[in-house]
Design a protein around this motif. Structure first.
Motif, PDB file in Angstrom:
ATOM      1  N   GLU A  59       2.015   0.806  62.160  1.00  0.00           N
ATOM      2  CA  GLU A  59       1.734   0.598  60.732  1.00  0.00           C
ATOM      3  C   GLU A  59       1.164   1.871  60.110  1.00  0.00           C
ATOM      4  N   GLN A  60       0.560   2.708  60.924  1.00  0.00           N
ATOM      5  CA  GLN A  60      -0.031   3.961  60.415  1.00  0.00           C
ATOM      6  C   GLN A  60       0.886   5.143  60.665  1.00  0.00           C
ATOM      7  N   ASN A  61       2.174   4.863  60.737  1.00  0.00           N
ATOM      8  CA  ASN A  61       3.144   5.962  60.766  1.00  0.00           C
ATOM      9  C   ASN A  61       3.299   6.636  62.141  1.00  0.00           C
ATOM     10  N   ALA A  62       2.958   5.926  63.210  1.00  0.00           N
ATOM     11  CA  ALA A  62       2.996   6.539  64.540  1.00  0.00           C
ATOM     12  C   ALA A  62       4.375   7.112  64.880  1.00  0.00           C
ATOM     13  N   THR A  63       5.435   6.419  64.494  1.00  0.00           N
ATOM     14  CA  THR A  63       6.779   6.887  64.867  1.00  0.00           C
ATOM     15  C   THR A  63       7.047   8.295  64.329  1.00  0.00           C
ATOM     16  N   GLN A  64       6.778   8.488  63.032  1.00  0.00           N
ATOM     17  CA  GLN A  64       7.018   9.811  62.428  1.00  0.00           C
ATOM     18  C   GLN A  64       6.095  10.867  63.048  1.00  0.00           C
ATOM     19  N   LEU A  65       4.868  10.452  63.327  1.00  0.00           N
ATOM     20  CA  LEU A  65       3.913  11.419  63.886  1.00  0.00           C
ATOM     21  C   LEU A  65       4.335  11.882  65.281  1.00  0.00           C
ATOM     22  N   VAL A  66       4.764  10.925  66.113  1.00  0.00           N
ATOM     23  CA  VAL A  66       5.192  11.299  67.462  1.00  0.00           C
ATOM     24  C   VAL A  66       6.442  12.176  67.378  1.00  0.00           C
ATOM     25  N   HIS A  67       7.327  11.822  66.461  1.00  0.00           N
ATOM     26  CA  HIS A  67       8.547  12.613  66.294  1.00  0.00           C
ATOM     27  C   HIS A  67       8.203  14.054  65.902  1.00  0.00           C
ATOM     28  N   ARG A  68       7.327  14.173  64.931  1.00  0.00           N
ATOM     29  CA  ARG A  68       6.923  15.494  64.444  1.00  0.00           C
ATOM     30  C   ARG A  68       6.187  16.286  65.533  1.00  0.00           C
ATOM     31  N   TRP A  69       5.345  15.605  66.283  1.00  0.00           N
ATOM     32  CA  TRP A  69       4.558  16.227  67.366  1.00  0.00           C
ATOM     33  C   TRP A  69       5.463  17.048  68.294  1.00  0.00           C
ATOM     34  N   GLN A  70       6.659  16.529  68.551  1.00  0.00           N
ATOM     35  CA  GLN A  70       7.561  17.204  69.480  1.00  0.00           C
ATOM     36  C   GLN A  70       7.984  18.589  69.009  1.00  0.00           C
ATOM     37  N   TYR A  71       7.866  18.832  67.698  1.00  0.00           N
ATOM     38  CA  TYR A  71       8.282  20.133  67.171  1.00  0.00           C
ATOM     39  C   TYR A  71       7.147  21.157  67.174  1.00  0.00           C
ATOM     40  N   ILE A  72       5.939  20.690  67.442  1.00  0.00           N
ATOM     41  CA  ILE A  72       4.824  21.644  67.421  1.00  0.00           C
ATOM     42  C   ILE A  72       4.056  21.732  68.756  1.00  0.00           C
ATOM     43  N   ALA A  73       4.127  20.658  69.555  1.00  0.00           N
ATOM     44  CA  ALA A  73       3.226  20.533  70.716  1.00  0.00           C
ATOM     45  C   ALA A  73       3.297  21.731  71.663  1.00  0.00           C
ATOM     46  N   ASP A  74       4.507  22.277  71.882  1.00  0.00           N
ATOM     47  CA  ASP A  74       4.642  23.376  72.833  1.00  0.00           C
ATOM     48  C   ASP A  74       4.556  24.735  72.152  1.00  0.00           C
ATOM     49  N   LYS A  75       4.486  24.735  70.796  1.00  0.00           N
ATOM     50  CA  LYS A  75       4.556  26.015  70.076  1.00  0.00           C
ATOM     51  C   LYS A  75       3.237  26.456  69.456  1.00  0.00           C
ATOM     52  N   VAL A  76       2.327  25.502  69.225  1.00  0.00           N
ATOM     53  CA  VAL A  76       1.068  25.880  68.573  1.00  0.00           C
ATOM     54  C   VAL A  76       0.272  26.844  69.443  1.00  0.00           C
ATOM     55  N   ASP A  77      -0.757  27.396  68.848  1.00  0.00           N
ATOM     56  CA  ASP A  77      -1.741  28.237  69.524  1.00  0.00           C
ATOM     57  C   ASP A  77      -2.030  27.667  70.915  1.00  0.00           C
ATOM     58  N   GLU A  78      -1.983  28.553  71.938  1.00  0.00           N
ATOM     59  CA  GLU A  78      -2.119  28.047  73.315  1.00  0.00           C
ATOM     60  C   GLU A  78      -3.528  27.538  73.642  1.00  0.00           C
ATOM     61  N   ASN A  79      -4.496  27.818  72.756  1.00  0.00           N
ATOM     62  CA  ASN A  79      -5.842  27.259  72.952  1.00  0.00           C
ATOM     63  C   ASN A  79      -5.914  25.780  72.585  1.00  0.00           C
ATOM     64  N   LEU A  80      -4.816  25.267  72.055  1.00  0.00           N
ATOM     65  CA  LEU A  80      -4.780  23.883  71.582  1.00  0.00           C
ATOM     66  C   LEU A  80      -3.825  23.074  72.454  1.00  0.00           C
ATOM     67  N   LEU A  81      -4.334  22.006  73.040  1.00  0.00           N
ATOM     68  CA  LEU A  81      -3.462  21.118  73.812  1.00  0.00           C
ATOM     69  C   LEU A  81      -3.614  19.703  73.287  1.00  0.00           C
ATOM     70  N   LEU A  82      -2.542  19.253  72.630  1.00  0.00           N
ATOM     71  CA  LEU A  82      -2.504  17.901  72.044  1.00  0.00           C
ATOM     72  C   LEU A  82      -1.725  17.009  72.979  1.00  0.00           C
ATOM     73  N   ARG A  83      -2.441  16.210  73.753  1.00  0.00           N
ATOM     74  CA  ARG A  83      -1.759  15.306  74.674  1.00  0.00           C
ATOM     75  C   ARG A  83      -1.605  13.966  73.966  1.00  0.00           C
ATOM     76  N   LEU A  84      -0.504  13.304  74.268  1.00  0.00           N
ATOM     77  CA  LEU A  84      -0.186  12.083  73.546  1.00  0.00           C
ATOM     78  C   LEU A  84      -0.132  10.909  74.512  1.00  0.00           C
ATOM     79  N   PHE A  85      -0.883   9.859  74.218  1.00  0.00           N
ATOM     80  CA  PHE A  85      -0.865   8.638  75.030  1.00  0.00           C
ATOM     81  C   PHE A  85      -0.259   7.519  74.202  1.00  0.00           C
TER      82      PHE A  85
END
Ligand code: FDA
Length: 510
Positions: free
Chosen positions: A237-263
């Motif tokens: 209901e809070q837009n998780a589908t779009q967020l997870v989809h978008r996450w895939q385009y940034i998760a491996d590319k952002v600043d390497e000091n940042l690790l966004l793990r998804l559960f």
């Protein structure tokens, strides 16, 4: 086989007496300690395995391990080595053929050289113990390895070791600079005497195959005095589908000091009462919140991260945070028994690598699996790669999953009720989901992470196994490094003394 036991026990007792070892490190099923030593968090392997260990040895001295190897050969009974006992398929404490356990829990000293920024870590230590010991020395000396504090060094360092700093500092195996190992002849070797091929193999080629590792020497890393964490959850209901989809385009590319793990968990919606999906973005940033907020605003504004979501803390506090132990005293890291989430239950895990973003309709299919009643305690973890991980060559260590991977998937399902029907229902869910995912993940071979051991991928025979049979699972874990692992195995253990359902076979048995 009763004779087996007696012979092994006699042989070992005899050896220990000769070397003046304490013989109270041998536990037969008649000792009360045996039952204590057999406790494990994952009840699945012991519930389905017909064999119990004939005895358990908990050595304090190298000579006691050498004696176990000697007697194992003499009597013809297999050894299983256990460090932290977290093997997903229980291969360190179950077997289809008669066996004994060499349990390394008493080999757990850690010595840190803060000036050289290195540490010798014995295999029976746990990750929590390592993190704790480092934190006692300094606020900024740290190590990059897994999240769960009860995981053992022995198995974990043998297969990779991914954690919340891996985009910045890679894996545990990438920092191993020396090791001590007992080979199939009972010889004690270090990096120099084992040679670079064997030293290469034990840094990710998996436990068991090459000998019994006693200790690893690692290069430590330096972390900032203050790091920032957050855990932000969004439902469908809070837009998780779009967020997870978008996450895939940034998760491996952002600043390497940042690790966004998804559960991704299945959850009951507070609104509809139906089963729904919740996506939790669990994050470590090696820096302060004032630097994190603008970074998130630039790279992932859709998440809507606000300052109140973030907590600044020391690195060691972050290890508590990620294992669900926040606000507890650091001593909890020393426990060998998990303190949170994982009360003993039945568990099955699998893994995949994703090289292209999964489209929205692919994600919706995952949601359907998570919404099934059987997935009540099911979870997917999406662990981002990229950063330093993709700068290391695929053949640097046996762990091959480097550039080109956006993230690794961990599929986990656990359940509490005993019985074969429950077992089959959950295994079936996990296999159906895995087969559904085939079009979205790496192919030829479909890669898998060794430390998330999965016997569905293929198994060796109890005796000898052909290269062809072993390569079915071996190429998935090790890709182009599998052949070199077979070469090393052929050289150092041609009689295949150290083996299990997924050990590297020597060429002699092709
Ligand atoms: P265990 O003692 O069961 O050994 C595993 C294998 O290595 C067995 O085949 C064993 O025989 C062999 N072995 C053990 N000690 C040896 C030695 N001294 N010499 C030679 N062979 C040896 N992974 C990850 O990368 N990141 C993570 O965050 C996590 N988190 C996590 C949480 C939980 C709850 C579990 C159960 C597992 C993980 N893992 C993980 C996976 C973990 O890295 C993997 O299960 C390791 O193999 C566990 O090592 P142990 O020593 O605990 O296992």
């Amino acid at each position: 086989s009763t004779q087996h036991n007696k012979d092994f026990l006699e042989c070992l007792t005899d050896q220990y007496e000769r070397t003046n070892s304490a013989t109270d490190v041998i536990f037969t099923p008649n000792n009360t300690t045996y039952a204590f030593l057999m406790q494990s968090q994952n009840l699945r392997p012991t519930s389905t395995s017909p064999q119990r260990p004939r005895l358990i040895v908990t050595p304090f001295y190298e000579s006691e391990i050498q004696a176990a190897i000697y007697c194992s050969k003499k009597v013809g009974i297999q050894i299983r080595v256990r460090s932290g006992g977290h093997d997903y398929e229980g291969l360190s404490y179950t077997s289809r053929i008669p066996f004994v356990i060499v349990d390394m829990r008493n080999f757990r000293s850690i010595s840190i050289d803060s000036k050289e920024k290195t540490a010798w870590v014995q295999v029976g230590a746990t990750l929590g113990q390592l993190y704790y010991t480092l934190a006692r020395k300094s606020r900024t000396l740290a190590f990059t390895a897994g999240v769960c504090p009860t995981v053992g060094i022995g198995g974990h360092f043998s297969g990779g070791g991914y954690g919340m700093m891996s985009r910045r500092h890679a894996l545990a195996v990438d920092h191993i600079i020396d090791a001590k190992l007992i080979d199939a002849n009972g010889q004690i070797l270090d990096r120099k005497s084992m040679g670079e091929d064997l030293f290469w193999a034990i840094r990710g080629g998996g436990g068991t195959s090459f000998g019994i590792v006693l200790a690893f020497k690692v290069e430590l890393i330096t972390v900032p005095e203050t790091v920032t964490v957050f855990n932000v959850t969004r439902t469908l209901e809070q837009n998780a589908t779009q967020l997870v989809h978008r996450w895939q385009y940034i998760a491996d590319k952002v600043d390497e000091n940042l690790l966004l793990r998804l559960f991704l968990n299945s959850d009951r919606s507070p609104i509809t009462g139906n089963r729904t999906v919740a996506a939790s973005f669990t994050t470590l940033f090696l820096g302060r919140v004032c630097d994190l907020l603008p970074l998130m605003e630039r790279e992932f504004p859709e998440l809507g991260l606000v300052e109140q979501d973030c907590i600044e803390m020391s690195w060691i506090e972050s290890t508590l945070f990620f294992s669900g132990l926040q606000n507890q005293s650091l001593d909890v890291l020393l426990s060998r028994v998990p303190q949170t989430f994982y009360s003993p239950s039945y568990f099955k895990g699998k893994s995949d690598y994703v090289r292209q973003p999964i489209p929205i309709n692919g994600l919706r299919g995952i949601w359907r699996f998570l919404s099934e009643e059987v997935a009540n305690m099911g979870q997917l973890q999406f662990s981002p790669y990229g950063g330093v991980l993709s700068t290391i060559s695929e053949s640097e260590t046996p762990f091959p999953h480097r550039a080109g991977n956006i993230f690794m998937i961990h599929y986990g399902v656990s359940w509490e009720r005993a019985g074969n029907a429950e077992l089959q229902r959950h295994l079936n869910w996990s296999r159906r989901l895995y087969s559904y995912m085939a079009p979205y993940v790496s192919q030829s071979p479909r890669a898998a992470y060794f430390n998330y051991r999965d016997l569905d991928l293929g198994m060796n025979n109890p005796g000898n196994t052909s290269y062809r049979q072993a390569s079915v699972w071996g190429l998935r874990y090790f890709q182009n490094n599998f052949n070199r692992l077979v070469r090393v195995k052929t050289e150092v253990d041609p009689s295949n003394f150290f083996r299990n359902e997924q050990s590297i076979p020597p060429r002699a048995t092709w």
